[in-house]
Design a protein around this motif. Structure first.
Motif, PDB file in Angstrom:
ATOM      1  N   ARG A   5       0.947  -0.983  -0.022  1.00 54.03           N
ATOM      2  CA  ARG A   5       0.065  -0.153  -0.032  1.00 54.03           C
ATOM      3  C   ARG A   5       0.762   1.390  -0.084  1.00 54.03           C
ATOM      4  O   ARG A   5       0.948   1.911   0.915  1.00 54.03           O
ATOM      5  CB  ARG A   5      -1.013   0.244   1.203  1.00 54.03           C
ATOM      6  CG  ARG A   5      -1.714  -1.248   1.394  1.00 54.03           C
ATOM      7  CD  ARG A   5      -2.747  -1.460   2.355  1.00 54.03           C
ATOM      8  NE  ARG A   5      -3.503  -0.089   2.578  1.00 54.03           N
ATOM      9  CZ  ARG A   5      -4.387   0.205   3.521  1.00 54.03           C
ATOM     10  NH1 ARG A   5      -4.409  -0.335   4.611  1.00 54.03           N
ATOM     11  NH2 ARG A   5      -5.109   1.356   3.620  1.00 54.03           N
ATOM     12  N   ALA A   6       1.743   1.451  -1.079  1.00 49.85           N
ATOM     13  CA  ALA A   6       2.722   2.492  -1.248  1.00 49.85           C
ATOM     14  C   ALA A   6       2.024   3.979  -1.163  1.00 49.85           C
ATOM     15  O   ALA A   6       0.996   4.152  -1.460  1.00 49.85           O
ATOM     16  CB  ALA A   6       3.328   2.223  -2.447  1.00 49.85           C
ATOM     17  N   ALA A   7       2.875   4.455  -0.062  1.00 52.73           N
ATOM     18  CA  ALA A   7       2.323   6.094   0.340  1.00 52.73           C
ATOM     19  C   ALA A   7       3.423   6.878  -0.702  1.00 52.73           C
ATOM     20  O   ALA A   7       4.600   6.663  -0.967  1.00 52.73           O
ATOM     21  CB  ALA A   7       2.753   6.260   1.656  1.00 52.73           C
ATOM     22  N   ARG A   8       2.567   7.940  -1.285  1.00 55.14           N
ATOM     23  CA  ARG A   8       3.272   8.821  -2.128  1.00 55.14           C
ATOM     24  C   ARG A   8       3.113   9.989  -2.020  1.00 55.14           C
ATOM     25  O   ARG A   8       2.252  10.587  -1.139  1.00 55.14           O
ATOM     26  CB  ARG A   8       2.858   8.466  -3.604  1.00 55.14           C
ATOM     27  CG  ARG A   8       3.403   7.163  -4.366  1.00 55.14           C
ATOM     28  CD  ARG A   8       2.670   7.175  -5.693  1.00 55.14           C
ATOM     29  NE  ARG A   8       3.252   5.949  -6.326  1.00 55.14           N
ATOM     30  CZ  ARG A   8       4.410   5.560  -7.074  1.00 55.14           C
ATOM     31  NH1 ARG A   8       5.209   6.601  -7.123  1.00 55.14           N
ATOM     32  NH2 ARG A   8       4.614   4.444  -7.517  1.00 55.14           N
ATOM     33  N   GLY A   9       3.873  11.033  -2.440  1.00 53.37           N
ATOM     34  CA  GLY A   9       3.800  12.554  -2.152  1.00 53.37           C
ATOM     35  C   GLY A   9       3.877  12.755  -0.981  1.00 53.37           C
ATOM     36  O   GLY A   9       4.872  12.350  -0.131  1.00 53.37           O
ATOM     37  N   PRO A  10       3.423  14.041  -0.070  1.00 53.32           N
ATOM     38  CA  PRO A  10       3.431  14.457   1.267  1.00 53.32           C
ATOM     39  C   PRO A  10       3.506  13.276   2.141  1.00 53.32           C
ATOM     40  O   PRO A  10       2.847  12.307   1.981  1.00 53.32           O
ATOM     41  CB  PRO A  10       2.302  15.152   1.464  1.00 53.32           C
ATOM     42  CG  PRO A  10       1.901  15.811  -0.081  1.00 53.32           C
ATOM     43  CD  PRO A  10       2.144  14.414  -0.854  1.00 53.32           C
ATOM     44  N   ILE A  11       4.065  13.423   3.286  1.00 46.75           N
ATOM     45  CA  ILE A  11       4.461  12.445   4.272  1.00 46.75           C
ATOM     46  C   ILE A  11       3.389  12.545   5.524  1.00 46.75           C
ATOM     47  O   ILE A  11       3.214  13.820   6.039  1.00 46.75           O
ATOM     48  CB  ILE A  11       5.730  12.612   4.805  1.00 46.75           C
ATOM     49  CG1 ILE A  11       6.694  12.065   3.564  1.00 46.75           C
ATOM     50  CG2 ILE A  11       6.009  11.448   6.021  1.00 46.75           C
ATOM     51  CD1 ILE A  11       8.220  12.346   4.130  1.00 46.75           C
ATOM     52  N   SER A  12       2.723  11.761   5.770  1.00 45.25           N
ATOM     53  CA  SER A  12       1.852  11.693   6.827  1.00 45.25           C
ATOM     54  C   SER A  12       2.314  11.574   8.377  1.00 45.25           C
ATOM     55  O   SER A  12       3.413  10.842   8.360  1.00 45.25           O
ATOM     56  CB  SER A  12       0.726  10.649   6.695  1.00 45.25           C
ATOM     57  OG  SER A  12      -0.043  10.708   7.778  1.00 45.25           O
ATOM     58  N   LEU A  13       1.981  12.539   9.001  1.00 43.45           N
ATOM     59  CA  LEU A  13       2.392  12.422  10.765  1.00 43.45           C
ATOM     60  C   LEU A  13       2.273  11.216  11.325  1.00 43.45           C
ATOM     61  O   LEU A  13       2.821  10.763  12.218  1.00 43.45           O
ATOM     62  CB  LEU A  13       2.028  13.655  11.553  1.00 43.45           C
ATOM     63  CG  LEU A  13       2.583  14.705  11.025  1.00 43.45           C
ATOM     64  CD1 LEU A  13       1.755  15.984  11.648  1.00 43.45           C
ATOM     65  CD2 LEU A  13       4.052  14.962  11.628  1.00 43.45           C
ATOM     66  N   ASP A  14       1.294  10.434  10.835  1.00 39.28           N
ATOM     67  CA  ASP A  14       0.800   9.059  11.231  1.00 39.28           C
ATOM     68  C   ASP A  14       1.454   7.911  10.576  1.00 39.28           C
ATOM     69  O   ASP A  14       1.294   6.876  11.046  1.00 39.28           O
ATOM     70  CB  ASP A  14      -0.752   8.996  11.036  1.00 39.28           C
ATOM     71  CG  ASP A  14      -1.748   9.855  12.064  1.00 39.28           C
ATOM     72  OD1 ASP A  14      -0.858   9.967  13.029  1.00 39.28           O
ATOM     73  OD2 ASP A  14      -2.614  10.331  11.472  1.00 39.28           O
ATOM     74  N   GLU A  15       2.346   8.250   9.663  1.00 39.73           N
ATOM     75  CA  GLU A  15       3.162   7.237   8.856  1.00 39.73           C
ATOM     76  C   GLU A  15       4.162   6.532  10.177  1.00 39.73           C
ATOM     77  O   GLU A  15       4.474   7.128  10.906  1.00 39.73           O
ATOM     78  CB  GLU A  15       4.044   7.677   7.649  1.00 39.73           C
ATOM     79  CG  GLU A  15       3.030   7.849   6.589  1.00 39.73           C
ATOM     80  CD  GLU A  15       4.153   7.980   5.363  1.00 39.73           C
ATOM     81  OE1 GLU A  15       5.142   7.534   5.406  1.00 39.73           O
ATOM     82  OE2 GLU A  15       3.545   8.699   4.380  1.00 39.73           O
ATOM     83  N   VAL A  16       4.271   5.432   9.917  1.00 39.72           N
ATOM     84  CA  VAL A  16       5.379   4.442  10.629  1.00 39.72           C
ATOM     85  C   VAL A  16       6.419   3.937   9.719  1.00 39.72           C
ATOM     86  O   VAL A  16       6.121   2.760   9.077  1.00 39.72           O
ATOM     87  CB  VAL A  16       4.855   3.315  11.618  1.00 39.72           C
ATOM     88  CG1 VAL A  16       5.725   2.606  12.312  1.00 39.72           C
ATOM     89  CG2 VAL A  16       3.673   3.759  12.323  1.00 39.72           C
ATOM     90  N   PRO A  17       7.230   4.512   9.469  1.00 40.83           N
ATOM     91  CA  PRO A  17       8.345   4.370   8.262  1.00 40.83           C
ATOM     92  C   PRO A  17       9.030   3.059   8.761  1.00 40.83           C
ATOM     93  O   PRO A  17       9.662   2.801   9.884  1.00 40.83           O
ATOM     94  CB  PRO A  17       9.288   5.453   8.213  1.00 40.83           C
ATOM     95  CG  PRO A  17       9.069   6.100   9.530  1.00 40.83           C
ATOM     96  CD  PRO A  17       7.551   5.909  10.117  1.00 40.83           C
ATOM     97  N   PRO A  18       9.535   2.007   7.684  1.00 43.00           N
ATOM     98  CA  PRO A  18      10.166   0.756   8.103  1.00 43.00           C
ATOM     99  C   PRO A  18      11.610   1.327   8.093  1.00 43.00           C
ATOM    100  O   PRO A  18      12.067   2.521   7.623  1.00 43.00           O
ATOM    101  CB  PRO A  18       9.846  -0.030   6.747  1.00 43.00           C
ATOM    102  CG  PRO A  18       9.691   0.970   5.640  1.00 43.00           C
ATOM    103  CD  PRO A  18       8.805   1.977   6.379  1.00 43.00           C
ATOM    104  N   ALA A  19      12.724   0.502   8.612  1.00 46.85           N
ATOM    105  CA  ALA A  19      14.124   0.632   8.656  1.00 46.85           C
ATOM    106  C   ALA A  19      14.518   0.861   7.034  1.00 46.85           C
ATOM    107  O   ALA A  19      14.061   0.250   6.396  1.00 46.85           O
ATOM    108  CB  ALA A  19      14.771  -0.110   9.369  1.00 46.85           C
ATOM    109  N   VAL A  20      15.490   1.841   7.144  1.00 46.49           N
ATOM    110  CA  VAL A  20      15.831   1.923   5.641  1.00 46.49           C
ATOM    111  C   VAL A  20      17.398   1.182   5.332  1.00 46.49           C
ATOM    112  O   VAL A  20      17.820   1.031   6.680  1.00 46.49           O
ATOM    113  CB  VAL A  20      16.158   3.255   5.097  1.00 46.49           C
ATOM    114  CG1 VAL A  20      14.846   4.000   5.279  1.00 46.49           C
ATOM    115  CG2 VAL A  20      17.102   4.153   5.996  1.00 46.49           C
ATOM    116  N   GLY A  21      17.708   0.717   4.365  1.00 46.47           N
ATOM    117  CA  GLY A  21      18.891  -0.051   4.176  1.00 46.47           C
ATOM    118  C   GLY A  21      20.032   0.872   4.489  1.00 46.47           C
ATOM    119  O   GLY A  21      20.006   1.948   4.240  1.00 46.47           O
ATOM    120  N   GLY A  22      21.418   0.048   4.518  1.00 43.39           N
ATOM    121  CA  GLY A  22      22.612   0.737   4.800  1.00 43.39           C
ATOM    122  C   GLY A  22      22.830   1.334   5.956  1.00 43.39           C
ATOM    123  O   GLY A  22      22.013   1.329   7.114  1.00 43.39           O
TER     124      GLY A  22
END
Length: 243
Positions: free
Chosen positions: A226-243
């Motif tokens: 359920r990919a989120a695009r565009g502006p970032i919601s304050l309610d998002e829980v972002p996954p860990a990014v690589g690296g």
């Protein structure tokens, strides 16, 4: 006719040398945790921002405090005034590490800019703690962000890093809000406009210059089903990014 005498051979130990490849050679890590490779930096260009992580040693006080925040903001402000070729666009503080989204006009600018920033941070934190010595556990880790999706993921991860940590600990993240230990107050890409910058609050980070950090990230997605695009919601829980 006399035969020549046979020369005796002695087994000598190998000569001591400072060169060559040998076990235990090379620069030693600054702390017990050596989490950063010493095999060179990724290629940074003027058009690609980078996600930088800095980890402090165990004796350093909690970075998520008002006094630590003041030290970090002062260091960022001084770094911005010192070098235009290196810019910290966003930051977030966690207990024992900090995340930065930076731009640099090349590899040399990134290296010199990070060196100057680390010196300022170390001096400020040591002054706050009333001590001397090392502050950072190892060299910084830098991950180059070359696509809109990578930049969007990194923005969400850095600015909402506290929510990501709560999720990984199995704790509810609750309703979202701007993390006061981050540069989220200056971010203009919140869905719905965000809370806005408080009156009189001076900006300690640089405005983005790369297309990817200015507008390009809005074309990216999280890459989830359920990919989120565009502006970032304050309610998002972002996954860990690589690296």
């Amino acid at each position: 006719m006399m035969r020549g005498s046979r020369q005796l051979r002695f087994r000598l130990p190998p000569p001591r040398t400072h060169g060559g490849r040998r076990a235990g050679a090379g620069r030693k890590p600054k702390g017990a945790r050596a989490g950063v490779s010493h095999h060179g930096r990724p290629a940074v260009t003027a058009s690609t921002p980078a996600h930088v992580t800095l980890r402090v040693l165990p004796h350093v006080w909690n970075l998520r405090s008002q006094r630590s925040l003041r030290v970090v903001e002062a260091a960022l402000e001084a770094a911005a005034a010192a070098c235009a070729a290196f810019r910290v666009v966003h930051f977030a503080l966690e207990g024992n590490h900090l995340h930065l989204l930076v731009e640099a006009d090349g590899q040399r600018a990134l290296s010199s800019g990070m060196q100057g920033l680390c010196i300022r941070l170390a001096k400020g934190l040591n002054r706050m703690m009333g001590r001397r010595g090392k502050v950072f556990a190892d060299r910084y880790h830098a991950r180059v962000l070359g696509t809109p999706s990578e930049v969007r993921n990194a923005l969400a991860y850095v600015l909402l890093n506290h929510r990501s940590h709560l999720a990984r600990l199995g704790k509810p993240a609750g309703r979202g809000g701007v993390d006061r230990f981050s540069s989220g107050r200056w971010f203009d890409g919140w869905r719905g406009g965000g809370p806005g910058v408080p009156d009189g609050a001076r900006r300690v980070t640089a405005a983005p210059r790369t297309w990817l950090l200015r507008t390009g990230w809005r074309r990216g997605s999280t890459g989830s089903p359920r990919a989120a695009r565009g502006p970032i919601s304050l309610d998002e829980v972002p996954p860990a990014v690589g690296g």
